[in-house]
Design an enzyme around this catalytic site. Structure first.
Site, mmCIF file in Angstrom:
data_model
loop_
_atom_site.group_PDB
_atom_site.id
_atom_site.type_symbol
_atom_site.label_atom_id
_atom_site.label_comp_id
_atom_site.label_asym_id
_atom_site.label_seq_id
_atom_site.Cartn_x
_atom_site.Cartn_y
_atom_site.Cartn_z
ATOM 1 N N LEU A 184 0.812 -1.210 0.000
ATOM 2 C CA LEU A 184 0.000 0.000 0.000
ATOM 3 C C LEU A 184 0.847 1.262 0.000
ATOM 4 O O LEU A 184 0.494 2.266 -0.615
ATOM 5 C CB LEU A 184 -0.918 0.023 1.233
ATOM 6 C CG LEU A 184 -1.960 -1.100 1.336
ATOM 7 C CD1 LEU A 184 -2.664 -1.025 2.683
ATOM 8 C CD2 LEU A 184 -2.968 -0.986 0.202
ATOM 9 N N ASP A 238 4.846 12.464 16.690
ATOM 10 C CA ASP A 238 5.000 12.619 15.238
ATOM 11 C C ASP A 238 3.642 12.908 14.606
ATOM 12 O O ASP A 238 3.259 12.289 13.614
ATOM 13 C CB ASP A 238 5.618 11.358 14.634
ATOM 14 C CG ASP A 238 6.164 11.602 13.220
ATOM 15 O OD1 ASP A 238 6.409 12.774 12.873
ATOM 16 O OD2 ASP A 238 6.319 10.629 12.463
ATOM 17 N N LYS A 291 2.518 -3.416 8.777
ATOM 18 C CA LYS A 291 3.660 -2.502 8.634
ATOM 19 C C LYS A 291 4.919 -3.270 8.998
ATOM 20 O O LYS A 291 5.056 -3.802 10.100
ATOM 21 C CB LYS A 291 3.485 -1.287 9.538
ATOM 22 C CG LYS A 291 4.686 -0.345 9.519
ATOM 23 C CD LYS A 291 4.327 1.021 10.062
ATOM 24 C CE LYS A 291 3.491 1.799 9.066
ATOM 25 N NZ LYS A 291 3.316 3.206 9.459
ATOM 26 N N GLY A 331 7.753 3.897 3.120
ATOM 27 C CA GLY A 331 8.375 5.055 3.741
ATOM 28 C C GLY A 331 9.820 4.768 4.063
ATOM 29 O O GLY A 331 10.362 3.716 3.713
#
Length: 647
Positions: free
Chosen positions: A19, A136, A42, A22
């Site tokens: 998907l 973040d 992830k 990073g």
């Protein structure tokens, strides 16, 4: 179509497609075989996966994030390791990030921006009450569902990146996020929940103006501005921005944490006031500050002419000395009276803004106290507790989870303070599912928030597919999320149909044949969740116990159903919405201010995707609708100059 079997993590999570990618991780769409649902996985990139200290922090924070069950937080279900790969299993959000929306659509309507910020604040506040600081907060870490609900993500990785040896120049820890740093982050100081609120203020600023308050050539340059520079008022970039929302943004962007909101809940409440059309606390505080500054300036301005006038008086003739001496006391008296009046006016303004019955009381800090301790402190402060309870997997029973208003917020005596108190780990009574068909038993257990493990067991007496026994036994209390093992009957001489849902067709056919069954020619059907060419279902279903050589019917996905996007540019908003929904698409409306009297007011100016394109059924079409600007009234003032001629 590739015949390569999908990669499976921990014999459970079947990877389908990537998907996103990073600098720290890659995100995949996967299927949870145990619960037959889509999930997002992830996976750390290799350079982070080989750092033991990072992996340990990653694991610890992933576990902490897994306890954050909130509607505005992307759920974390699991974490694991396989073949040197570390991964987190998360809720799959089928929608764009806020960053993607801002890139595509530009500034949001102030009300929509406030709604998103309120939902983000809700998620952050829940995390803060559990001792987790995000660190973040940025548009890329806010996901929007198809219905428009905001969900905060990446708690685990954001927290894991922070350690005692973090540095602004450390590779991967600043690039792309310095734009949203709080001043204390930029200086390498310790951070608390108010740091997240500053970052949310930057996000809110960007939502209403289309750009963040600070930019620079390097992350260090941006970080320096967060510490030293004052942000330009967002209304200088967006003149129609309501003052109440601007005041909220500027309060969030205060350099000192003590000058920001005390908690995310306080921010959420103030955003609620703005959306309800009420005066915000931030707006009130700004008005008081302006009044105080204005009063001081007025006194300075009033005092200054007395000195100037006195110094400018020319030397008088001797016969006028007595008259001048008489004027000086009158002037001093006039100035004194004026100062007193100004002070009285300032006090009156302060009273008017804050007037209400009761004295001011600072709400004490109650989170972490027992219910009895919190109630006692509130009653001692002449405040009224209102208690609700909710289960928590991380907060011990009878301790305060959250409070509203937050600590140090000033309220009137007699005000109500809402407390949420932990009732401990949520438990359910395990139902008796023995004797039920496997599918019905699983349905009942999953409905109670439990996980299911199936163990086949051969039986000549009990019908195939029936639950023989369960572990734990029925009617005992178990924690939500516990695994219940079901022993399911497998008929003598029968075989279990393999579960091939989600697998590519060739792989599924091979598995069915290897289990001793035949397969018919597959039929096709559209699916929004199963990739094109993969299996949607089988008949009999996976897990069924049937005679060997039984014919298995397979349904294969052709991917999401496609529909043609209608052209609605020029239509009014109501007609456009009806037209789009009629073909099975959803609608997202973005207002755009147009001049008063413009023919586009109330009509669709543009749409994305364009008419005629084929899109997945259920996906959103964004329409930009003109909204007429408020008519302005110009008042012309004529000044008549009078000339007096002295003969």
């Amino acid at each position: 179509m590739s015949d390569q079997p999908p990669r499976v993590l921990n014999d459970r999570y079947e990877i389908h497609r990537r998907l996103a990618r990073g600098g720290m991780a890659q995100v995949y769409l996967a299927r949870d075989r145990s619960l037959d649902r889509p999930v997002a996985v992830k996976e750390l990139v290799p350079e982070f996966a080989v750092d033991p200290s990072f992996v340990e922090r990653f694991r610890r924070e992933a576990q902490a994030a897994a306890g954050l069950s909130n509607a505005n937080i992307v759920g974390v279900f699991d974490w694991g390791e396989q073949d040197g790969t570390y991964f987190i299993v998360m809720e799959y959000v089928d929608g764009p990030s806020l960053a993607q929306v801002l890139r595509a659509d530009g500034p949001l309507h102030p009300n929509r921006a406030a709604e998103i910020a309120s939902e983000v604040a809700g998620g952050l506040g829940f995390a803060h009450s559990r001792g987790v600081v995000h660190r973040d907060v940025k548009p890329g870490n806010v996901l929007l569902t198809k219905s428009g609900q905001a969900k905060v993500t990446d708690f685990g990785i954001a927290r894991a990146l922070s350690s005692a040896d973090d540095d602004l120049t450390q590779a991967g820890s600043v690039m792309g996020t310095a734009t949203y740093f709080s001043p204390e982050q930029a200086q390498g100081l310790s951070v608390d929940p108010r740091s997240d609120l500053y970052s949310l203020g930057v996000v809110l600023y960007e939502m209403v103006t289309g750009r963040p308050p600070f930019a620079g050539d390097t992350p260090l340059a941006i970080a320096y501005k967060h510490v030293q520079d004052q942000p330009p008022s967002p209304s200088t970039l967006m003149p129609t921005l309501p003052p109440g929302l601007e005041a909220i943004i500027m309060k969030l962007l205060q350099k000192k944490p003590d000058d920001r909101y005390a908690s995310a809940e306080d921010l959420r409440m103030d955003l609620g006031r703005f959306l309800a059309g009420e005066q915000t606390i931030a707006e009130r505080d700004a008005a008081l500050a302006a009044a105080a500054l204005g009063g001081a300036a007025a006194m300075a301005t009033t005092m200054q002419p007395a000195t100037t006038v006195g110094a400018a008086v020319p030397a008088a003739e001797p016969e006028d000395d007595q008259e001048e001496e008489e004027k000086k006391p009158k002037t001093a008296l006039f100035i004194g009276i004026l100062v007193v009046l100004l002070l009285a006016l300032g006090g009156l303004l302060f009273w008017f803004v804050n007037s209400s019955s009761g004295a001011d009381v600072a709400v004490p800090s109650l989170i972490g106290l027992t219910r009895a301790e919190a109630e006692t402190q509130l009653k001692d402060a002449d405040l009224v507790p209102k208690v609700t309870t909710e289960p928590s997997a991380t907060i011990a029973a009878d301790l305060v989870i959250s409070q509203d208003p937050g600590k140090d917020v000033t309220v009137k005596s007699g005000s109500t303070v809402k407390l949420v108190v932990s009732s401990g780990i949520e438990t359910v009574e395990l139902p008796d599912v023995t004797g039920l068909a496997q599918a019905e038993a699983e349905k009942q257990l999953i409905a109670k928030g439990l996980l299911v493990k199936i163990t086949p067991q051969e039986s000549a007496d009990i019908a195939s597919g029936t639950v023989i026994s369960q572990n734990p036994a029925a009617l005992v209390p178990v924690a939500v999320g516990s695994v219940v093992e079901l022993f399911v009957s497998k008929g003598v001489g029968e075989e279990l149909v393999p579960d091939v849902v989600g697998q590519p067709l060739a792989q599924a056919q091979a598995a069915i044949q290897a289990a001793g069954f035949r397969f018919a020619n597959p039929t096709q059907a559209a699916s929004a969740t199963v990739p094109n060419g993969s299996v949607i279902s089988t008949d009999p279903a996976g897990g069924a116990s049937v005679a060997a050589n039984t014919l298995i019917r397979i349904v294969v996905s052709t991917g999401p159903e496609q529909v043609k996007v209608p052209t609605v540019v020029g239509q009014n908003e109501a007609d456009a919405t009806t037209t789009i929904k009629f073909v099975g698409l959803s609608v997202r409306v973005v207002p755009q201010t147009v001049p008063a009297g413009d023919p586009n007011a109330g009509r669709v100016i543009s749409q994305d995707p364009a008419g005629g394109k084929m899109e997945d059924k259920g996906s959103a079409v964004t329409i930009t609708v003109g909204v007429a600007a408020a008519a302005t009234t110009t008042t012309t003032s004529t000044t008549v100059a009078t000339t007096t001629t002295t003969p």
